[in-house]
Scaffold this active site. Sequence first.
Site, PDB file in Angstrom:
ATOM      1  N   CYS A  46      33.835   8.779 -19.020  1.00 19.25           N
ATOM      2  CA  CYS A  46      33.196   8.341 -17.783  1.00 19.25           C
ATOM      3  C   CYS A  46      32.036   7.433 -18.183  1.00 19.25           C
ATOM      4  O   CYS A  46      31.097   7.880 -18.848  1.00 19.25           O
ATOM      5  CB  CYS A  46      32.708   9.560 -17.012  1.00 19.25           C
TER       6      CYS A  46
ATOM      7  N   ASN B  14      27.778  18.773  -6.574  1.00 17.15           N
ATOM      8  CA  ASN B  14      26.852  19.199  -7.616  1.00 17.15           C
ATOM      9  C   ASN B  14      25.449  19.053  -7.083  1.00 17.15           C
ATOM     10  O   ASN B  14      24.995  17.935  -6.830  1.00 17.15           O
ATOM     11  CB  ASN B  14      27.052  18.335  -8.862  1.00 17.15           C
TER      12      ASN B  14
ATOM     13  N   CYS C  71      29.539  14.676 -11.678  1.00 20.08           N
ATOM     14  CA  CYS C  71      29.397  13.565 -10.732  1.00 20.08           C
ATOM     15  C   CYS C  71      28.075  13.643 -10.005  1.00 20.08           C
ATOM     16  O   CYS C  71      27.705  14.683  -9.470  1.00 20.08           O
ATOM     17  CB  CYS C  71      30.452  13.634  -9.635  1.00 20.08           C
TER      18      CYS C  71
ATOM     19  N   CYS D  22      20.809   2.356 -10.140  1.00 19.36           N
ATOM     20  CA  CYS D  22      21.737   1.938  -9.079  1.00 19.36           C
ATOM     21  C   CYS D  22      20.935   1.440  -7.887  1.00 19.36           C
ATOM     22  O   CYS D  22      19.873   1.977  -7.581  1.00 19.36           O
ATOM     23  CB  CYS D  22      22.617   3.113  -8.660  1.00 19.36           C
TER      24      CYS D  22
ATOM     25  N   CYS E 166      23.259  11.567  -4.236  1.00 21.77           N
ATOM     26  CA  CYS E 166      23.496  11.213  -5.639  1.00 21.77           C
ATOM     27  C   CYS E 166      22.195  11.086  -6.417  1.00 21.77           C
ATOM     28  O   CYS E 166      21.256  10.420  -5.972  1.00 21.77           O
ATOM     29  CB  CYS E 166      24.281   9.904  -5.716  1.00 21.77           C
TER      30      CYS E 166
ATOM     31  N   CYS F  13      22.934   6.251  -1.900  1.00 25.15           N
ATOM     32  CA  CYS F  13      23.713   7.389  -1.400  1.00 25.15           C
ATOM     33  C   CYS F  13      22.830   8.640  -1.496  1.00 25.15           C
ATOM     34  O   CYS F  13      22.321   8.959  -2.573  1.00 25.15           O
ATOM     35  CB  CYS F  13      24.987   7.559  -2.227  1.00 25.15           C
TER      36      CYS F  13
ATOM     37  N   SER G 127      34.691   6.018  -2.952  1.00 29.79           N
ATOM     38  CA  SER G 127      33.907   7.181  -2.546  1.00 29.79           C
ATOM     39  C   SER G 127      33.791   7.158  -1.024  1.00 29.79           C
ATOM     40  O   SER G 127      32.999   6.402  -0.468  1.00 29.79           O
ATOM     41  CB  SER G 127      32.524   7.120  -3.187  1.00 29.79           C
ATOM     42  N   LEU G 128      34.602   7.956  -0.382  1.00 29.05           N
ATOM     43  CA  LEU G 128      34.695   7.872   1.080  1.00 29.05           C
ATOM     44  C   LEU G 128      33.727   8.863   1.753  1.00 29.05           C
ATOM     45  O   LEU G 128      32.879   8.481   2.539  1.00 29.05           O
ATOM     46  CB  LEU G 128      36.138   8.132   1.517  1.00 29.05           C
ATOM     47  N   HIS G 129      33.911  10.126   1.495  1.00 26.47           N
ATOM     48  CA  HIS G 129      33.033  11.210   1.989  1.00 26.47           C
ATOM     49  C   HIS G 129      33.027  11.444   3.494  1.00 26.47           C
ATOM     50  O   HIS G 129      32.660  12.523   3.946  1.00 26.47           O
ATOM     51  CB  HIS G 129      31.600  11.055   1.480  1.00 26.47           C
TER      52      HIS G 129
ATOM     53  N   GLY H 271      25.652   3.541 -11.662  1.00 22.14           N
ATOM     54  CA  GLY H 271      25.769   2.176 -11.169  1.00 22.14           C
ATOM     55  C   GLY H 271      26.979   1.943 -10.281  1.00 22.14           C
ATOM     56  O   GLY H 271      27.852   2.807 -10.153  1.00 22.14           O
ATOM     57  N   GLU H 272      27.002   0.771  -9.676  1.00 20.82           N
ATOM     58  CA  GLU H 272      28.113   0.382  -8.809  1.00 20.82           C
ATOM     59  C   GLU H 272      28.892  -0.731  -9.519  1.00 20.82           C
ATOM     60  O   GLU H 272      28.407  -1.874  -9.595  1.00 20.82           O
ATOM     61  CB  GLU H 272      27.565  -0.078  -7.446  1.00 20.82           C
TER      62      GLU H 272
ATOM     63  N   SER I  91      35.655   3.103  -9.817  1.00 23.51           N
ATOM     64  CA  SER I  91      35.255   3.795  -8.584  1.00 23.51           C
ATOM     65  C   SER I  91      34.138   3.025  -7.899  1.00 23.51           C
ATOM     66  O   SER I  91      33.194   2.574  -8.539  1.00 23.51           O
ATOM     67  CB  SER I  91      34.782   5.204  -8.935  1.00 23.51           C
TER      68      SER I  91
ATOM     69  N   GLU J 201      23.890   6.847 -19.242  1.00 20.62           N
ATOM     70  CA  GLU J 201      24.616   8.025 -19.707  1.00 20.62           C
ATOM     71  C   GLU J 201      26.124   7.796 -19.645  1.00 20.62           C
ATOM     72  O   GLU J 201      26.616   7.081 -18.775  1.00 20.62           O
ATOM     73  CB  GLU J 201      24.218   9.235 -18.850  1.00 20.62           C
TER      74      GLU J 201
END
Length: 347
Positions: free
Chosen positions: A107, A296, A339, A114, A121, A118, A220-222, A165-166, A197, A94
Site C-alpha cells: 500500500c 479504524n 486504512c 493530503c 481520515c 475527508c 471511496s464512496l461511503h 494522498g489523492e 484508489s 508511510e
Amino acid sequence: MTKKKQDIRALSKEALRDFFINHGHQAFRGNQVYEWLWQKSAHSFEDMTSLSKDTRAMLETHFVINHIKVDQMQRSNDGTIKNAIKLHDNLVVESVLIPTETRTTACVSSQVGCSLDCHFCATARLKRMRNLNPDEIYDQVVAIDQQSRLYHKRKLSNIVYMGMGEPLLNYKNVLASIEKITSKEGLGMSPKRITVSTVGIPKMIVKLADDGVKFNLAVSLHSAIDEVRSKLMPINEKSNLAELLASLQYWYEKTNKIITFEYVVWEGINDTKKDAVALVKFCKKVPSKVNLIEYNAIDDGEFQQANPEAIQMYVNTLEAHNIVVNVRRSRGKDIDAACGQLANKTA
Ligand code: SAH
C-alpha cells in the site's frame, strides 16, 4: 558557485544516452545506467559496478540519486509492516506491506499529506506538502518487495495506491510510476495487479479512461446519498454523485473494467436500510462490486463503526440484488497501519 546536481531518475533512457554521447562516451552506457537505476534499484553510483571508476565519478559530478530511506519499520502481530519513509528533503510518508495467505500487497503513498478533507481520515489532518515523484513511489514498491521476500519468503503480488494522498491529484507522477512498475525495464508487474484508489474526481476519471490505462480503479464512496456523502467528504460538494457516476460509466465503457467501491458503515450516519438501498441503486448503474471496510478509529469518537447487524443488513441487501460484496477486516491496527490511520505517528 557549484551547480545544483540534477536528479538522475528524472531522465528518460534517451536523455541518458544523449548525456553519454555529449560527454564523449558510447550511448549504450546510458542503457546500462538506466538498468542500474530502475531494474537493479541502485542506491549510489558506486553500486554500478559494470561502469569504470571514472565514469562513476563523472556521473557523481553531474547527478544525485534521490533514493528514499526506510526510516522506521514497525511490524504488527498480524504480519503487516508499516514503514516510515524519509524522502530526500526529509519529509516523511508511510507505506504498508499487507500479507494474506496467498498474497503480499504493497500500500503506497502518492503525496506527502493530503489536500482533501475527508472527516474520518487521519491523513486529512496533515497539510499537503507536495506530490511524490515517480521514483519515490517506485522506491516504496521496491522496498516492500524486498521486505516481502525477506519476511514472507515470496515476492510482492499486488499494489494498491491507498496510502497517503489523492493519487488523481498527482496524476502525471502516479501514471509514470505505474509505467515503471509494469515495464520490463522496471519490475515487469502486470497492471492487473495494481489498484488506484480515489475519492472520485470525475474529470480525472474521464482522463484515465481516455488514456487507456490497464490498472484497476477503486472509489471511496461511503454513501450513495449526496447529503450524507457531502458531510463526510467535502469533495462531494464540488462534484456530486451524478457527476461521479457519469465518469464511472464512461470509465467502464472505455476500459471494460468493473469498479470497486470502498465503503465504511458508521453508526448513525449511513447504517439504515435506506442507505443500503441507495447503494444498491448506485451499483446497478455501473458494473461494480463493494468492499465494506472496517472503520479504524482515529480519535475520540465522532465516528463509530456500525454494529454487526447493520453490516450484515448491507451484505444481505447487496447480495439480494446480485452485487458482489466483501467484508474487509482491518490489518495492522495495532501499529496504526490500517486504512485512514496513516498520519506519521510512530511508536
Ligand atoms: N485518497 C484516496 C486514497 C486513500 S485510500 C482515496 O480516498 O481513495 C484510503 C482508503 O481508506 C479510502 O477508501 C478511505 O476512504 C479509507 N479510509 C479513510 N479513513 C478511514 C478510516 N478511519 N477507517 C477506515 N477506512 C478509512
